[in-house]
Design a protein around this motif. Structure first.
Motif, PDB file in Angstrom:
ATOM      1  N   ARG A   1      17.151  48.332  42.651  1.00 25.29           N
ATOM      2  CA  ARG A   1      17.883  48.679  41.426  1.00 25.29           C
ATOM      3  C   ARG A   1      19.393  48.613  41.651  1.00 25.29           C
ATOM      4  N   ASN A   2      19.851  49.086  42.810  1.00 26.95           N
ATOM      5  CA  ASN A   2      21.286  49.059  43.104  1.00 26.95           C
ATOM      6  C   ASN A   2      21.835  47.642  43.112  1.00 26.95           C
ATOM      7  N   VAL A   3      21.142  46.743  43.790  1.00 23.20           N
ATOM      8  CA  VAL A   3      21.672  45.391  43.934  1.00 23.20           C
ATOM      9  C   VAL A   3      21.565  44.606  42.630  1.00 23.20           C
ATOM     10  N   ARG A   4      20.579  44.898  41.813  1.00 22.95           N
ATOM     11  CA  ARG A   4      20.518  44.294  40.477  1.00 22.95           C
ATOM     12  C   ARG A   4      21.757  44.682  39.672  1.00 22.95           C
ATOM     13  N   GLY A   5      22.084  45.968  39.713  1.00 24.87           N
ATOM     14  CA  GLY A   5      23.246  46.459  38.972  1.00 24.87           C
ATOM     15  C   GLY A   5      24.544  45.813  39.425  1.00 24.87           C
ATOM     16  N   VAL A   6      24.664  45.561  40.727  1.00 20.84           N
ATOM     17  CA  VAL A   6      25.854  44.909  41.261  1.00 20.84           C
ATOM     18  C   VAL A   6      26.034  43.533  40.630  1.00 20.84           C
ATOM     19  N   LEU A   7      24.954  42.783  40.525  1.00 19.58           N
ATOM     20  CA  LEU A   7      25.041  41.435  39.953  1.00 19.58           C
ATOM     21  C   LEU A   7      25.611  41.460  38.538  1.00 19.58           C
ATOM     22  N   LEU A   8      25.097  42.345  37.707  1.00 20.03           N
ATOM     23  CA  LEU A   8      25.610  42.423  36.334  1.00 20.03           C
ATOM     24  C   LEU A   8      27.053  42.922  36.302  1.00 20.03           C
ATOM     25  N   TRP A   9      27.384  43.835  37.190  1.00 16.52           N
ATOM     26  CA  TRP A   9      28.738  44.381  37.241  1.00 16.52           C
ATOM     27  C   TRP A   9      29.766  43.291  37.538  1.00 16.52           C
ATOM     28  N   LYS A  10      29.384  42.305  38.321  1.00 14.05           N
ATOM     29  CA  LYS A  10      30.319  41.239  38.692  1.00 14.05           C
ATOM     30  C   LYS A  10      30.750  40.403  37.485  1.00 14.05           C
ATOM     31  N   LEU A  11      30.053  40.518  36.361  1.00 18.51           N
ATOM     32  CA  LEU A  11      30.449  39.809  35.140  1.00 18.51           C
ATOM     33  C   LEU A  11      31.522  40.562  34.364  1.00 18.51           C
ATOM     34  N   ASP A  12      31.633  41.870  34.596  1.00 19.13           N
ATOM     35  CA  ASP A  12      32.513  42.715  33.795  1.00 19.13           C
ATOM     36  C   ASP A  12      33.963  42.232  33.847  1.00 19.13           C
ATOM     37  N   GLY A  13      34.577  42.189  32.669  1.00 24.34           N
ATOM     38  CA  GLY A  13      35.995  41.868  32.589  1.00 24.34           C
ATOM     39  C   GLY A  13      36.321  40.386  32.611  1.00 24.34           C
ATOM     40  N   LEU A  14      35.328  39.530  32.716  1.00 20.39           N
ATOM     41  CA  LEU A  14      35.574  38.091  32.744  1.00 20.39           C
ATOM     42  C   LEU A  14      35.176  37.452  31.413  1.00 20.39           C
TER      43      LEU A  14
ATOM     44  N   GLY B   1      25.850  38.813  47.215  1.00 18.49           N
ATOM     45  CA  GLY B   1      26.907  38.405  48.144  1.00 18.49           C
ATOM     46  C   GLY B   1      27.629  37.157  47.658  1.00 18.49           C
ATOM     47  N   HIS B   2      26.849  36.201  47.137  1.00 14.41           N
ATOM     48  CA  HIS B   2      27.484  35.028  46.531  1.00 14.41           C
ATOM     49  C   HIS B   2      28.401  35.473  45.389  1.00 14.41           C
ATOM     50  N   ALA B   3      27.904  36.379  44.563  1.00 15.98           N
ATOM     51  CA  ALA B   3      28.686  36.859  43.421  1.00 15.98           C
ATOM     52  C   ALA B   3      29.971  37.546  43.878  1.00 15.98           C
ATOM     53  N   ASP B   4      29.911  38.285  44.983  1.00 13.21           N
ATOM     54  CA  ASP B   4      31.121  38.914  45.543  1.00 13.21           C
ATOM     55  C   ASP B   4      32.198  37.869  45.808  1.00 13.21           C
ATOM     56  N   ILE B   5      31.801  36.805  46.480  1.00 12.50           N
ATOM     57  CA  ILE B   5      32.763  35.773  46.870  1.00 12.50           C
ATOM     58  C   ILE B   5      33.262  35.003  45.651  1.00 12.50           C
ATOM     59  N   ILE B   6      32.356  34.687  44.735  1.00  9.21           N
ATOM     60  CA  ILE B   6      32.766  33.961  43.529  1.00  9.21           C
ATOM     61  C   ILE B   6      33.751  34.786  42.719  1.00  9.21           C
ATOM     62  N   ARG B   7      33.450  36.076  42.532  1.00 12.57           N
ATOM     63  CA  ARG B   7      34.345  36.927  41.746  1.00 12.57           C
ATOM     64  C   ARG B   7      35.710  37.048  42.411  1.00 12.57           C
ATOM     65  N   GLU B   8      35.735  37.211  43.719  1.00 17.26           N
ATOM     66  CA  GLU B   8      37.018  37.298  44.414  1.00 17.26           C
ATOM     67  C   GLU B   8      37.792  35.987  44.271  1.00 17.26           C
ATOM     68  N   THR B   9      37.102  34.864  44.307  1.00 14.46           N
ATOM     69  CA  THR B   9      37.737  33.558  44.143  1.00 14.46           C
ATOM     70  C   THR B   9      38.333  33.412  42.748  1.00 14.46           C
ATOM     71  N   ILE B  10      37.653  33.941  41.742  1.00 15.01           N
ATOM     72  CA  ILE B  10      38.111  33.788  40.357  1.00 15.01           C
ATOM     73  C   ILE B  10      39.345  34.632  40.069  1.00 15.01           C
ATOM     74  N   ASP B  11      39.273  35.927  40.377  1.00 20.46           N
ATOM     75  CA  ASP B  11      40.393  36.795  39.971  1.00 20.46           C
ATOM     76  C   ASP B  11      40.804  37.819  41.019  1.00 20.46           C
ATOM     77  N   GLY B  12      40.268  37.708  42.230  1.00 19.07           N
ATOM     78  CA  GLY B  12      40.665  38.623  43.296  1.00 19.07           C
ATOM     79  C   GLY B  12      39.962  39.964  43.270  1.00 19.07           C
ATOM     80  N   ALA B  13      39.095  40.211  42.280  1.00 17.17           N
ATOM     81  CA  ALA B  13      38.400  41.499  42.185  1.00 17.17           C
ATOM     82  C   ALA B  13      37.361  41.620  43.296  1.00 17.17           C
ATOM     83  N   VAL B  14      37.360  42.770  43.952  1.00 18.47           N
ATOM     84  CA  VAL B  14      36.411  43.023  45.034  1.00 18.47           C
ATOM     85  C   VAL B  14      35.784  44.395  44.830  1.00 18.47           C
ATOM     86  N   GLY B  15      34.721  44.664  45.558  1.00 15.16           N
ATOM     87  CA  GLY B  15      34.089  45.973  45.500  1.00 15.16           C
ATOM     88  C   GLY B  15      32.616  45.890  45.775  1.00 15.16           C
ATOM     89  N   LEU B  16      32.093  46.956  46.374  1.00 13.60           N
ATOM     90  CA  LEU B  16      30.682  47.022  46.732  1.00 13.60           C
ATOM     91  C   LEU B  16      29.809  47.155  45.490  1.00 13.60           C
TER      92      LEU B  16
END
Length: 199
Positions: free
Chosen positions: A15-28, A152-167
């Motif tokens: 459940r935690n990691v599913r939530g992370v994936l959706l969170w990576k869309l926020d603000g874009l 993990g892919h989403a972490d790197i993609i999001r950082e590449t797009i706008d510099g946003a990071v976070g667990l």
């Protein structure tokens, strides 16, 4: 640890990691969640769609509990030439549609996980014969691993797009004193190490 505790622990990680994936869309905006960031076309909304398919298949079809809305998205199954059909959202599929589909799949998967024992067996026709009938326990571990890999892919993609990071939402897991200048110094240090090592 008894079976109920083990299942609860595995389920919590999923459940935690599913939530992370959706969170990576926020603000874009729509462009940034869809744009390909790697040569193979990896993109944020596509990762969500793919992980929705993974959940849908492994906790639905594999355990003979098919998700009733499985055909609500386009999986490009009839196009043999299609590359990565479940790894991107079509123009007709909105962010809301893909995200809602994932949440509905979660509810279906969560019910399956809660109702079946860890030793319940399913059938994965595309796995090798000796592993073709995994337990729910194995399917949980497999799906956690698959979803975490794409988070993990989403972490790197999001950082590449706008510099946003976070667990995950509310937990940066980054040094609290690090600002842009500190990260630039760190980046330059690593670049110099790499250049020295290759000299």
């Amino acid at each position: 640890m008894d079976e109920a505790d083990e299942k609860q622990t595995l389920h919590r990680y999923l459940r935690n990691v599913r939530g992370v994936l959706l969170w990576k869309l926020d603000g874009l905006g729509d462009y940034d969640i869809r744009r390909p960031v790697t040569p193979t076309g990896t993109n944020l909304l596509g990762l969500v769609k793919h992980c929705a398919a993974v959940d849908c298949v492994y906790f639905g079809q594999v355990l003979d509990r098919p998700f009733p809305g499985q055909d609500d998205l386009d999986w490009h199954e009839d196009d043999d030439a299609e590359l990565g059909g479940d790894m991107y959202a079509t123009e007709a599929e909105s962010r809301e549609q893909v995200s809602d589909f994932y949440r509905r799949v979660w509810a279906h998967s969560d019910a399956t996980i809660q109702e079946l024992p860890l030793d319940a067996r399913g059938t994965v026709p595309w796995w090798p014969e000796h592993r073709r009938h995994p337990t729910l326990h194995t399917l949980l571990v497999h799906t956690i691993q698959e979803t975490a890999r794409h988070a993990g892919h989403a972490d790197i993609i999001r950082e590449t797009i706008d510099g946003a990071v976070g667990l995950r939402e509310g937990v940066s897991n980054m040094p609290p004193h690090a600002d842009a200048a500190a990260w630039k110094r760190h980046y330059d240090k690593l670049e110099n190490i790499a250049r020295s090592a290759s000299a």
